[in-house]
Design an enzyme around this catalytic site. Structure first.
Site, PDB file in Angstrom:
ATOM      1  N   TRP A  92       1.209  -1.057   0.144  1.00  0.00           N
ATOM      2  CA  TRP A  92       0.116  -0.157   0.096  1.00  0.00           C
ATOM      3  C   TRP A  92       1.061   1.243  -0.464  1.00  0.00           C
ATOM      4  O   TRP A  92       1.580   1.772   0.557  1.00  0.00           O
ATOM      5  CB  TRP A  92      -0.771   0.352   0.850  1.00  0.00           C
ATOM      6  CG  TRP A  92      -1.752   0.924   1.477  1.00  0.00           C
ATOM      7  CD1 TRP A  92      -2.221   1.259  -0.123  1.00  0.00           C
ATOM      8  CD2 TRP A  92      -2.352   1.833   2.628  1.00  0.00           C
ATOM      9  NE1 TRP A  92      -3.379   2.349   1.242  1.00  0.00           N
ATOM     10  CE2 TRP A  92      -3.491   3.094   2.369  1.00  0.00           C
ATOM     11  CE3 TRP A  92      -1.515   1.729   4.398  1.00  0.00           C
ATOM     12  CZ2 TRP A  92      -3.526   4.106   3.197  1.00  0.00           C
ATOM     13  CZ3 TRP A  92      -1.943   2.862   4.961  1.00  0.00           C
ATOM     14  CH2 TRP A  92      -3.127   3.453   4.533  1.00  0.00           C
ATOM     15  N   LYS A  95     -12.787   0.048   7.480  1.00  0.00           N
ATOM     16  CA  LYS A  95     -13.910  -1.049   6.249  1.00  0.00           C
ATOM     17  C   LYS A  95     -14.707  -1.411   6.954  1.00  0.00           C
ATOM     18  O   LYS A  95     -16.012  -1.473   6.657  1.00  0.00           O
ATOM     19  CB  LYS A  95     -12.396  -1.771   5.063  1.00  0.00           C
ATOM     20  CG  LYS A  95     -11.372  -0.788   5.138  1.00  0.00           C
ATOM     21  CD  LYS A  95     -11.120  -0.087   3.962  1.00  0.00           C
ATOM     22  CE  LYS A  95      -9.594   0.571   4.212  1.00  0.00           C
ATOM     23  NZ  LYS A  95      -9.543   1.665   3.198  1.00  0.00           N
ATOM     24  N   ASP A 143      -0.266  -5.568   9.072  1.00  0.00           N
ATOM     25  CA  ASP A 143      -1.292  -4.025   9.139  1.00  0.00           C
ATOM     26  C   ASP A 143      -2.459  -5.142   8.486  1.00  0.00           C
ATOM     27  O   ASP A 143      -2.456  -5.490   7.708  1.00  0.00           O
ATOM     28  CB  ASP A 143      -0.481  -3.600   8.281  1.00  0.00           C
ATOM     29  CG  ASP A 143      -2.200  -2.838   7.924  1.00  0.00           C
ATOM     30  OD1 ASP A 143      -2.265  -2.709   8.546  1.00  0.00           O
ATOM     31  OD2 ASP A 143      -1.306  -1.588   6.906  1.00  0.00           O
TER      32      ASP A 143
HETATM   33  N1  PLP Z   1      -3.275  -0.290   6.098  1.00  0.00           N
HETATM   34  C1  PLP Z   1      -3.668  -0.367   4.105  1.00  0.00           C
HETATM   35  C2  PLP Z   1      -3.832  -2.094   4.052  1.00  0.00           C
HETATM   36  C3  PLP Z   1      -4.975  -0.122   3.670  1.00  0.00           C
HETATM   37  O1  PLP Z   1      -5.686  -0.178   2.918  1.00  0.00           O
HETATM   38  C4  PLP Z   1      -5.665   0.926   5.095  1.00  0.00           C
HETATM   39  C5  PLP Z   1      -6.807   1.787   3.759  1.00  0.00           C
HETATM   40  O2  PLP Z   1      -7.139   1.860   2.801  1.00  0.00           O
HETATM   41  C6  PLP Z   1      -5.080   1.851   5.822  1.00  0.00           C
HETATM   42  C7  PLP Z   1      -4.217   0.566   6.953  1.00  0.00           C
HETATM   43  C8  PLP Z   1      -5.474   2.681   6.997  1.00  0.00           C
HETATM   44  O3  PLP Z   1      -6.671   2.995   6.837  1.00  0.00           O
HETATM   45  P1  PLP Z   1      -7.007   3.830   7.799  1.00  0.00           P
HETATM   46  O4  PLP Z   1      -6.611   5.210   9.052  1.00  0.00           O
HETATM   47  O5  PLP Z   1      -8.555   5.052   7.011  1.00  0.00           O
HETATM   48  O6  PLP Z   1      -8.529   3.133   8.622  1.00  0.00           O
END
Ligand code: PLP
Length: 359
Positions: free
Chosen positions: A130, A246, A211
């Site tokens: 990511w 999510k 993660d």
């Molecule tokens: N880690 C991954 C792999 C993600 O795809 C995302 C969001 O797309 C996140 C962490 C962090 O998400 P958020 O900060 O929106 O909770």
């Protein structure tokens, strides 16, 4: 003074979202950010979450600052969700959790804590990973090293290449793994592969950092946490960054958790203090609203059950969409070229087509 600043190009993912908003094409489909949408293109508020909102409105009596670690009911509920009820690390008080502003906040404060554990800490990240992992971990002071992961000719994980790279990890290195629904490839590790990785980490003295932003969107709440739980059972220390964006549909409320499993309760407590201290330097404390909603949902049997069932529907719709997409491509003459997409998990897959073909 501002003339010293250079204008920056828009973030490629967020920039695509803005371009999508501006596009007048009535047939447009947003395939950019990992945000779930229903058949009408809406990102719904889950009914269990809506019920929790009503309850919170009745219940909330003050807007005074909240606890820096977020509600304890949230943290305990999230630990049980990730590790499974009654996990040994919970019983022996070796696991700790603090609420953060989203998964991003969790990644950033966990990285900040890890940067205090040793000099020149290194973290291995998958190629690809990511995009936001790079600045989130790098800005905290961790040196990033890449290991091969997704192979576009195999349409899957190049596990041999991954293992030979990770055979080079040094004692004290961290290895970032996606708990499930790998972003951006959708290619997940099998139980055998998780087991081989745990053996390498323990042999080399490296530590896993997981993660997990899509628990429940791949195969189910339990199956999606399989790898994490295996590492929690077999490695002496573990760091986890969790997102509730999510699976609770709480994207804009910014709620997640940074977790640590340590070798002793005292060390777990020290890690907790360090996480909170890093948070204090950046944002002081997380927003209370999202954490309060997750706390209510997870600690009310009826709402928890309803949330699980709604999450199952989301997951099933994603699985059905994958199948329908592959079938329609085959119907249009793709000849099985995209069949791998059916088996991949979560919201992402690589089509393996050229930028010109994308356009
Ligand atoms: N880690 C991954 C792999 C993600 O795809 C995302 C969001 O797309 C996140 C962490 C962090 O998400 P958020 O900060 O929106 O909770």
């Amino acid at each position: 003074m501002f003339e010293q600043l250079k204008p920056l190009a828009a973030d490629p993912i967020l920039g695509l979202a803005s371009a999508y908003q501006l596009d007048q094409n009535s047939q447009k489909v947003d395939l950019g950010a990992g945000v779930y949408k229903d058949e009408r293109g809406n990102t719904p508020i889950m009914a269990a979450v809506a019920q929790a909102q009503r309850q919170w409105l009745e219940q909330e009596t003050t807007k005074a600052y909240s606890a820096p670690a977020g509600p304890e009911g949230f943290n305990q509920g999230m630990l049980a969700l990730l590790l499974g009820e009654g996990h040994d690390a919970l019983k022996t008080h070796r696991a700790t959790s603090v609420q953060t502003p989203g998964g991003c906040g969790a990644l950033r404060i966990a990285a900040g804590m890890l940067n205090r554990c040793r000099e020149h800490p290194r973290i291995w990240v998958s190629t690809p990973t990511w995009a936001n992992h790079i600045p989130l971990l790098g800005s905290a002071g961790l040196e990033l090293v890449e290991y091969p992961y997704y192979d576009s000719t195999l349409h899957g994980i190049h596990f041999d290449a991954m293992m030979s790279a990770l055979a080079q990890v040094a004692a004290g290195d961290l290895v970032l793994l996606h708990g499930c629904c790998h972003n951006p490839s959708g290619a997940d590790l099998t139980p055998d592969q998780w087991q081989s990785l745990a053996a390498v980490f323990n042999h080399r003295g490296a530590r896993p950092f997981i993660d997990i932003a899509y628990q429940g969107l791949g195969e189910g709440l339990q199956a999606d946490a399989w790898g994490l739980r295996y590492l929690a059972d077999s490695c002496p220390e573990l760091v986890v960054a969790v997102s509730c964006s999510k699976n609770f549909g709480l994207y804009r409320e910014r709620v997640g958790a940074a977790m640590v499993i340590a070798e002793t309760p005292v060390l777990a407590d020290t890690c907790r203090g360090q996480l909170l201290n890093v948070a204090r330097e950046i944002y002081s404390m997380p927003p209370s609203y999202g954490g309060a909603l997750v706390d209510i949902v997870l600690n009310n049997d009826e709402l928890a059950q309803q949330w699980r069932s709604e999450l199952m529907d989301v997951r099933q719709r994603i699985v059905n969409l994958r199948t329908a997409f592959v079938e329609q491509l085959n119907g249009a003459g793709a000849g099985g070229q995209f069949d791998y997409i059916r088996a991949e998990k979560g919201m992402f897959s690589f089509l393996g087509i050229a930028p010109e073909q994308v356009k």
